[in-house]
Motif scaffolding. Structure first.
Motif, PDB file in Angstrom:
ATOM      1  N   SER A 171      76.874  71.132  31.467  1.00 25.53           N
ATOM      2  CA  SER A 171      78.286  70.738  31.577  1.00 25.53           C
ATOM      3  C   SER A 171      78.790  71.205  32.936  1.00 25.53           C
ATOM      4  N   GLU A 172      79.940  70.676  33.297  1.00 24.60           N
ATOM      5  CA  GLU A 172      80.583  71.065  34.561  1.00 24.60           C
ATOM      6  C   GLU A 172      80.955  72.559  34.518  1.00 24.60           C
ATOM      7  N   ILE A 173      80.623  73.270  35.571  1.00 22.99           N
ATOM      8  CA  ILE A 173      81.047  74.680  35.648  1.00 22.99           C
ATOM      9  C   ILE A 173      82.517  74.713  36.060  1.00 22.99           C
ATOM     10  N   ASP A 174      83.283  75.615  35.442  1.00 24.15           N
ATOM     11  CA  ASP A 174      84.714  75.699  35.747  1.00 24.15           C
ATOM     12  C   ASP A 174      84.932  76.504  37.033  1.00 24.15           C
ATOM     13  N   TRP A 175      84.859  75.799  38.162  1.00 29.46           N
ATOM     14  CA  TRP A 175      84.957  76.496  39.448  1.00 29.46           C
ATOM     15  C   TRP A 175      86.363  76.996  39.733  1.00 29.46           C
ATOM     16  N   THR A 176      87.378  76.470  39.034  1.00 28.92           N
ATOM     17  CA  THR A 176      88.734  77.015  39.266  1.00 28.92           C
ATOM     18  C   THR A 176      88.788  78.456  38.749  1.00 28.92           C
ATOM     19  N   GLU A 177      88.090  78.708  37.629  1.00 31.40           N
ATOM     20  CA  GLU A 177      88.042  80.087  37.116  1.00 31.40           C
ATOM     21  C   GLU A 177      87.385  81.003  38.155  1.00 31.40           C
ATOM     22  N   PHE A 178      86.271  80.523  38.721  1.00 33.78           N
ATOM     23  CA  PHE A 178      85.557  81.302  39.746  1.00 33.78           C
ATOM     24  C   PHE A 178      86.485  81.622  40.927  1.00 33.78           C
ATOM     25  N   GLN A 179      87.212  80.585  41.405  1.00 37.74           N
ATOM     26  CA  GLN A 179      88.111  80.774  42.548  1.00 37.74           C
ATOM     27  C   GLN A 179      89.238  81.753  42.221  1.00 37.74           C
ATOM     28  N   GLU A 180      89.748  81.675  40.995  1.00 36.74           N
ATOM     29  CA  GLU A 180      90.819  82.582  40.570  1.00 36.74           C
ATOM     30  C   GLU A 180      90.344  84.037  40.581  1.00 36.74           C
ATOM     31  N   VAL A 181      89.161  84.268  40.007  1.00 37.04           N
ATOM     32  CA  VAL A 181      88.637  85.638  39.932  1.00 37.04           C
ATOM     33  C   VAL A 181      88.345  86.151  41.346  1.00 37.04           C
ATOM     34  N   LEU A 182      87.785  85.247  42.176  1.00 34.63           N
ATOM     35  CA  LEU A 182      87.463  85.597  43.557  1.00 34.63           C
ATOM     36  C   LEU A 182      88.728  85.962  44.337  1.00 34.63           C
ATOM     37  N   ALA A 183      89.817  85.274  44.004  1.00 37.51           N
ATOM     38  CA  ALA A 183      91.083  85.514  44.708  1.00 37.51           C
ATOM     39  C   ALA A 183      91.793  86.761  44.171  1.00 37.51           C
ATOM     40  N   GLY A 184      91.154  87.461  43.237  1.00 35.81           N
ATOM     41  CA  GLY A 184      91.738  88.719  42.757  1.00 35.81           C
ATOM     42  C   GLY A 184      92.543  88.561  41.478  1.00 35.81           C
ATOM     43  N   ARG A 185      92.496  87.380  40.875  1.00 32.47           N
ATOM     44  CA  ARG A 185      93.315  87.160  39.681  1.00 32.47           C
ATOM     45  C   ARG A 185      92.483  87.088  38.398  1.00 32.47           C
ATOM     46  N   GLY A 186      91.322  87.735  38.414  1.00 28.22           N
ATOM     47  CA  GLY A 186      90.508  87.797  37.192  1.00 28.22           C
ATOM     48  C   GLY A 186      91.078  88.842  36.248  1.00 28.22           C
ATOM     49  N   PRO A 187      90.541  88.914  35.014  1.00 27.96           N
ATOM     50  CA  PRO A 187      91.105  89.813  34.010  1.00 27.96           C
ATOM     51  C   PRO A 187      91.097  91.296  34.406  1.00 27.96           C
ATOM     52  N   MET A 188      90.109  91.730  35.207  1.00 24.02           N
ATOM     53  CA  MET A 188      90.002  93.171  35.457  1.00 24.02           C
ATOM     54  C   MET A 188      90.052  93.553  36.941  1.00 24.02           C
ATOM     55  N   ASN A 189      90.356  92.617  37.841  1.00 30.57           N
ATOM     56  CA  ASN A 189      90.278  92.930  39.277  1.00 30.57           C
ATOM     57  C   ASN A 189      91.075  94.179  39.656  1.00 30.57           C
TER      58      ASN A 189
END
Ligand SMILES: [Fe+2]
Ligand SMILES: [Fe+2]
Length: 332
Positions: free
Chosen positions: A267-285
């Protein structure tokens, strides 16, 4: 240094460097290297070191709550290995001319990146299994080819790291296997952890090849040997039979082998989630970074004491220690 050189001398050094790379020889710290090669390595190795250090937190969280003394001992050894990986890698980066305290400062100031996988929480014991199996498993796929990286100190550090990573992956697999042979609640807990870590572990290989602009240069320099998508494919190929042996389901209904093209369809990987976490907005950043900052501040007295001790010793004592270390090395 490079700027004051004549164009001829510069071209000659570049040609020597290119020849070493073409012949699959190692570039060593004293060799001339293009500035961009040095910068790329500093960025990659320091990010890698930071990932090992931050990566201690999600599992360190479980050391006191591991279900038995044996599990505590194993987990403690594993987390300690990750600290060691961080140290080898900081040492490798230092050979390129960056100081360790500069790298540490970049990390605690939030200016340096580390792998986004460590910004996810670890709410259950099964997360220790899923991290070992999936996160350390993905790390192995990424890192085995790095043992042949063109920069000598990086490649050599990776050889030892990979040996330890394969132990990490097996201990994770074994935790999941034990849970899968347990009660219904334990099986559910294992499956739930796999569901949460599967997609983020696929993201560890980085964006798809056509959106990874720096990959081609890193491959030309023989730092990177395989593309992100090829490594991801290899990882999925490794997981499928292991998931079957465990009795867990990989959470992708589309996943199948495409015989004709010899590739895994996913299936398509959710790259928006990846970008969000990378930008510091992941659950535990924010938590991970604050924890690292606090640890650095709490450790200030150790650094001060070590510096004061080094200062207090006479120059003679210091050179004796150095000679002792040298003869130890010769004896070894
Ligand atoms: Fe590691
Ligand atoms: Fe590991």
């Amino acid at each position: 240094m490079t700027e004051t050189m004549t164009p001829d001398a510069q071209a000659e050094l570049q040609a020597e460097f290119d020849a070493l790379i073409a012949a699959d020889q190692r570039i060593e710290p004293r060799d001339w290297m293009p500035d961009a090669y040095r910068r790329t390595l500093i960025r990659q190795i320091s990010q890698h070191a930071h990932s090992e250090i931050i990566g201690m937190q999600p599992e360190g969280n479980w050391i006191t709550r591991a279900p038995s003394l044996k599990r505590k001992a194993i987990l403690m050894a594993k987390v300690q290995d990750e600290a060691g990986h961080g140290l080898y890698l900081y040492a490798a980066a230092q050979t390129l001319g960056i100081a360790r305290d500069v790298m540490t400062q970049q990390l605690i100031d939030g200016k340096a990146r580390y792998s986004s996988i460590f910004n996810y929480p670890t709410p259950t014991w099964a997360d220790m299994g899923a991290i070992g199996w999936l996160v350390d498993g993905a790390a192995i796929c990424n890192q085995v080819p790095l043992c042949r990286a063109s920069y000598g100190p990086y490649g050599r550090a990776m050889v030892r790291i990979c040996k330890e990573e394969s132990f990490h992956q097996r201990q994770g697999f074994e935790i999941l296997l034990t849970l899968m042979q347990g009660s219904e609640a334990q099986r559910e807990m294992a499956q739930d952890a796999v569901n949460r870590w599967y997609w983020p572990s696929l993201m560890m290989f980085g964006p798809p090849d056509d959106e990874s602009p720096n990959s081609a240069q890193s491959m030309a320099w023989k730092i990177k040997r395989f593309s992100n998508d090829d490594l991801r494919q290899r990882f999925i190929g490794m997981l499928v039979p292991q998931a079957e042996a465990l009795g867990v389901t990989l959470p992708d209904p589309e996943l199948r082998w495409d015989e004709e093209n010899e590739r895994w369809i996913t299936s398509e990987i959710d790259w928006t989630e990846f970008q969000e976490v990378l930008a510091g907005r992941g659950p535990m950043n924010a938590y991970r970074l604050q924890h690292r900052r606090d640890a650095h501040e709490d450790g200030a007295w150790v650094r001060e004491a070590a510096a004061a001790y080094a200062e207090k010793r006479s120059p003679r004592e210091r050179s004796e220690t150095k000679r002792g270390a040298e003869s130890d090395r010769e004896a070894a």
